[in-house]
Enzyme design. Structure first.
Site, PDB file in Angstrom:
ATOM      1  N   GLU A 259      -0.509   5.589 -10.215  1.00 25.77           N
ATOM      2  CA  GLU A 259      -1.361   5.288 -10.158  1.00 25.77           C
ATOM      3  C   GLU A 259      -1.755   3.318 -10.990  1.00 25.77           C
ATOM      4  O   GLU A 259      -2.006   2.915  -9.954  1.00 25.77           O
ATOM      5  CB  GLU A 259      -2.461   5.544 -11.208  1.00 25.77           C
ATOM      6  CG  GLU A 259      -2.948   6.685  -9.928  1.00 25.77           C
ATOM      7  CD  GLU A 259      -3.223   6.616  -8.478  1.00 25.77           C
ATOM      8  OE1 GLU A 259      -3.174   5.861  -7.352  1.00 25.77           O
ATOM      9  OE2 GLU A 259      -3.116   8.036  -7.771  1.00 25.77           O
TER      10      GLU A 259
ATOM     11  N   PHE B 101     -11.889  10.577 -10.282  1.00 25.43           N
ATOM     12  CA  PHE B 101     -12.671  10.081  -9.227  1.00 25.43           C
ATOM     13  C   PHE B 101     -11.289  10.845  -7.456  1.00 25.43           C
ATOM     14  O   PHE B 101     -11.061   9.326  -7.474  1.00 25.43           O
ATOM     15  CB  PHE B 101     -13.476   9.098  -8.880  1.00 25.43           C
ATOM     16  CG  PHE B 101     -14.274   8.648  -7.397  1.00 25.43           C
ATOM     17  CD1 PHE B 101     -15.498   9.306  -7.345  1.00 25.43           C
ATOM     18  CD2 PHE B 101     -14.124   7.448  -6.777  1.00 25.43           C
ATOM     19  CE1 PHE B 101     -15.898   9.111  -5.925  1.00 25.43           C
ATOM     20  CE2 PHE B 101     -14.867   7.341  -5.700  1.00 25.43           C
ATOM     21  CZ  PHE B 101     -15.991   8.026  -5.479  1.00 25.43           C
ATOM     22  N   GLY B 102     -12.012  11.402  -6.678  1.00 24.82           N
ATOM     23  CA  GLY B 102     -11.081  11.264  -5.508  1.00 24.82           C
ATOM     24  C   GLY B 102     -11.163  10.210  -4.477  1.00 24.82           C
ATOM     25  O   GLY B 102     -12.378  10.220  -4.304  1.00 24.82           O
ATOM     26  N   TYR B 103     -10.305   8.931  -3.727  1.00 28.57           N
ATOM     27  CA  TYR B 103     -11.527   8.212  -2.528  1.00 28.57           C
ATOM     28  C   TYR B 103     -10.064   8.238  -1.746  1.00 28.57           C
ATOM     29  O   TYR B 103     -10.716   7.453  -0.795  1.00 28.57           O
ATOM     30  CB  TYR B 103     -12.082   7.615  -3.182  1.00 28.57           C
ATOM     31  CG  TYR B 103     -10.675   5.919  -4.109  1.00 28.57           C
ATOM     32  CD1 TYR B 103     -10.367   5.184  -3.678  1.00 28.57           C
ATOM     33  CD2 TYR B 103     -10.175   5.994  -5.395  1.00 28.57           C
ATOM     34  CE1 TYR B 103      -9.369   4.331  -4.246  1.00 28.57           C
ATOM     35  CE2 TYR B 103      -9.492   5.682  -6.229  1.00 28.57           C
ATOM     36  CZ  TYR B 103      -8.917   4.269  -5.706  1.00 28.57           C
ATOM     37  OH  TYR B 103      -8.649   3.740  -5.818  1.00 28.57           O
ATOM     38  N   GLY B 104      -9.029   8.056  -2.082  1.00 27.77           N
ATOM     39  CA  GLY B 104      -7.675   7.737  -1.129  1.00 27.77           C
ATOM     40  C   GLY B 104      -6.571   9.570  -1.247  1.00 27.77           C
ATOM     41  O   GLY B 104      -7.170  10.396  -1.126  1.00 27.77           O
ATOM     42  N   SER B 105      -5.395   9.140  -1.570  1.00 25.89           N
ATOM     43  CA  SER B 105      -4.591  10.050  -1.884  1.00 25.89           C
ATOM     44  C   SER B 105      -5.298  11.511  -2.439  1.00 25.89           C
ATOM     45  O   SER B 105      -4.693  12.935  -2.501  1.00 25.89           O
ATOM     46  CB  SER B 105      -3.362   9.758  -2.204  1.00 25.89           C
ATOM     47  OG  SER B 105      -3.058   8.995  -3.237  1.00 25.89           O
TER      48      SER B 105
END
Length: 175
Positions: A85, A6-10
């Site tokens: 991360e 799940f990508g929500y930023g970079s």
């Protein structure tokens, strides 16, 4: 087994791994927020920047992108993501439900903030703008991180009023 992230930023604009497919999705119970002080990538220990994290919040929802990892690349992708991360252990790795725009619900590797970690913070939007406008880390200016993320959310049709306000405010501070 299919691996999703799940990508929500970079991860929206720099996944760093081979993406086989992507789909807009929503994660319930978490809010996208500049609630993590960055002492590596977008700031230093002496002058921390801010990066986005998912902050567990009742009734919140975060719209982002589910990225399907290319089949066969799962082990190296997970190793890469952990190195990227989990650099300071401020994020927790979880497999959480994402509700895809297709209606399907999948499990995705997701990095959420550890609210007990020293890098966790809550600043109002103006304080966030002031920090982001001047912070620089080993991956570059904090402003680049903000503007790239805000821009990609707009391209994807994902509305994030706080990020739009921050992007405009930081541009004004830096001009």
């Amino acid at each position: 087994m299919t691996m999703w992230v799940f990508g929500y930023g970079s991860l929206l604009w720099n996944p760093g791994f081979e993406v086989d497919a992507q789909q807009v999705g929503v994660m319930h119970g978490y809010a996208r927020s500049f609630c993590m002080r960055s002492i590596h990538h977008r700031g230093t220990s002496e002058h921390p920047g801010l990066v986005l994290a998912l902050d567990e919040t009742k009734d919140a929802r975060c719209k982002g992108v589910a990225l399907r990892v290319k089949a066969g690349a799962e082990p190296e992708t997970l190793a890469y993501l952990r190195e990227r991360e989990l650099i300071s252990s401020a994020y927790l790795e979880k497999n959480l439900d994402v509700h895809l725009s297709s209606g399907e619900v999948i499990k995705a590797v997701t990095y959420v903030i550890d609210p007990d970690h020293v890098q966790y913070c809550h600043l109002d939007l103006e304080e966030q703008a002031q920090v982001i406008a001047r912070a620089v880390g080993d991956r570059g200016p904090n402003t680049d991180y903000l503007h790239n993320t805000a821009g990609h959310l707009v391209e994807l049709g994902i509305e994030d009023g706080d990020l739009n306000w921050l992007s405009a405010r930081v541009k004004a501070l830096c001009s």
